[in-house]
Design a protein around this motif. Sequence first.
Motif, short mmCIF file in Angstrom:
data_model
loop_
_atom_site.label_atom_id
_atom_site.label_comp_id
_atom_site.label_asym_id
_atom_site.label_seq_id
_atom_site.Cartn_x
_atom_site.Cartn_y
_atom_site.Cartn_z
N LEU A 122 0.82 -1.22 0.00
CA LEU A 122 0.00 0.00 0.00
C LEU A 122 0.85 1.27 0.00
CD1 LEU A 122 -2.58 -1.23 2.67
CD2 LEU A 122 -2.77 -1.36 0.17
N GLU A 123 2.16 1.13 0.05
CA GLU A 123 3.09 2.27 0.07
C GLU A 123 2.95 3.10 -1.19
OE1 GLU A 123 5.25 3.71 2.10
OE2 GLU A 123 5.09 2.29 3.75
N GLN A 124 2.93 4.42 -1.03
CA GLN A 124 2.89 5.32 -2.17
C GLN A 124 4.23 6.04 -2.36
OE1 GLN A 124 0.22 5.44 -4.26
NE2 GLN A 124 -0.53 3.77 -2.98
N THR A 125 5.15 5.84 -1.41
CA THR A 125 6.44 6.51 -1.46
C THR A 125 7.37 5.78 -2.43
OG1 THR A 125 6.15 7.05 0.86
CG2 THR A 125 8.37 7.28 -0.02
N GLN A 126 8.16 6.56 -3.16
CA GLN A 126 9.14 5.97 -4.08
C GLN A 126 10.23 5.27 -3.27
OE1 GLN A 126 8.82 6.02 -7.40
NE2 GLN A 126 10.71 4.92 -7.75
N PRO A 127 10.46 3.98 -3.51
CA PRO A 127 11.47 3.27 -2.73
C PRO A 127 12.88 3.55 -3.22
CG PRO A 127 10.46 1.79 -4.30
CD PRO A 127 9.73 3.10 -4.41
N ALA A 128 13.84 3.33 -2.34
CA ALA A 128 15.25 3.35 -2.72
C ALA A 128 15.58 1.94 -3.21
CB ALA A 128 16.11 3.70 -1.52
N VAL A 129 16.28 1.86 -4.33
CA VAL A 129 16.60 0.57 -4.92
C VAL A 129 18.12 0.40 -4.93
CG1 VAL A 129 16.42 -0.88 -6.98
CG2 VAL A 129 14.55 0.67 -6.40
N ASP A 130 18.57 -0.71 -4.37
CA ASP A 130 20.00 -1.04 -4.37
C ASP A 130 20.17 -2.32 -5.17
OD1 ASP A 130 22.78 -0.94 -3.54
OD2 ASP A 130 22.28 -2.66 -2.26
N ILE A 131 21.05 -2.28 -6.19
CA ILE A 131 21.30 -3.44 -7.04
C ILE A 131 22.77 -3.80 -6.94
CG2 ILE A 131 21.25 -4.33 -9.39
CD1 ILE A 131 19.01 -2.26 -9.96
N GLN A 132 23.02 -5.05 -6.58
CA GLN A 132 24.37 -5.57 -6.49
C GLN A 132 24.52 -6.71 -7.50
OE1 GLN A 132 26.75 -4.28 -4.39
NE2 GLN A 132 25.18 -2.77 -3.88
N LEU A 133 25.59 -6.66 -8.28
CA LEU A 133 25.87 -7.72 -9.25
C LEU A 133 27.18 -8.40 -8.89
CD1 LEU A 133 25.05 -6.07 -12.69
CD2 LEU A 133 23.75 -7.84 -11.52
N SER A 134 27.23 -9.69 -9.09
CA SER A 134 28.48 -10.42 -8.92
C SER A 134 28.54 -11.55 -9.95
CB SER A 134 28.62 -10.97 -7.50
OG SER A 134 27.60 -11.90 -7.23
N MET A 135 29.74 -12.06 -10.14
CA MET A 135 29.96 -13.10 -11.13
C MET A 135 30.98 -14.08 -10.58
SD MET A 135 31.80 -14.44 -13.91
CE MET A 135 33.23 -13.43 -13.80
N SER A 136 30.79 -15.35 -10.88
CA SER A 136 31.78 -16.35 -10.48
C SER A 136 31.91 -17.38 -11.61
CB SER A 136 31.38 -17.04 -9.19
OG SER A 136 30.19 -17.80 -9.37
#
Length: 155
Positions: free
Chosen positions: A32-46
Amino acid sequence: MAEQDQSPVFQIQRIYLKDLSLEQPNSPQVLLEQTQPAVDIQLSMSAEAVAQSLFEVTVTATVTTKVGERVLFLVEAKQAGIFEIRNVPAEQQQGILGVVCPQMLYPYLRAIVSDVCTRAGFPPILLAEVNFQAMFEAQQQAQLAQAASANGAPN
């Protein structure tokens, strides 16, 4: 015939979703949140050898969205592939494992993350394009710097 046996080989054996996780610890209230969320994206590779001339490469995306300190959702997806690499010099093999294979896997990962977010009831998260060549070169430089500092460090 012997010459053919020594020719370089690079082939995809299989591409698959290795792991997928979705957490919505504050549902249903966060829906029900109307606030814009903060998005954190982490990528890794192995990359690791799984048999002679066979390598598993995995690209992982961890997406965390928050409003303040509350987590709306967290998605972790691991897209993997098994690649056959034979008769390729070691320095070229590292480039294939660190650049070419992740570039092949990444579109699948992007689609999975977007789809999971949508199915969870949120707008899709579209992962940006990634320059795996630049990531690979930065990783190599960091390893060289670490080796140089270890060799130059007094005992």
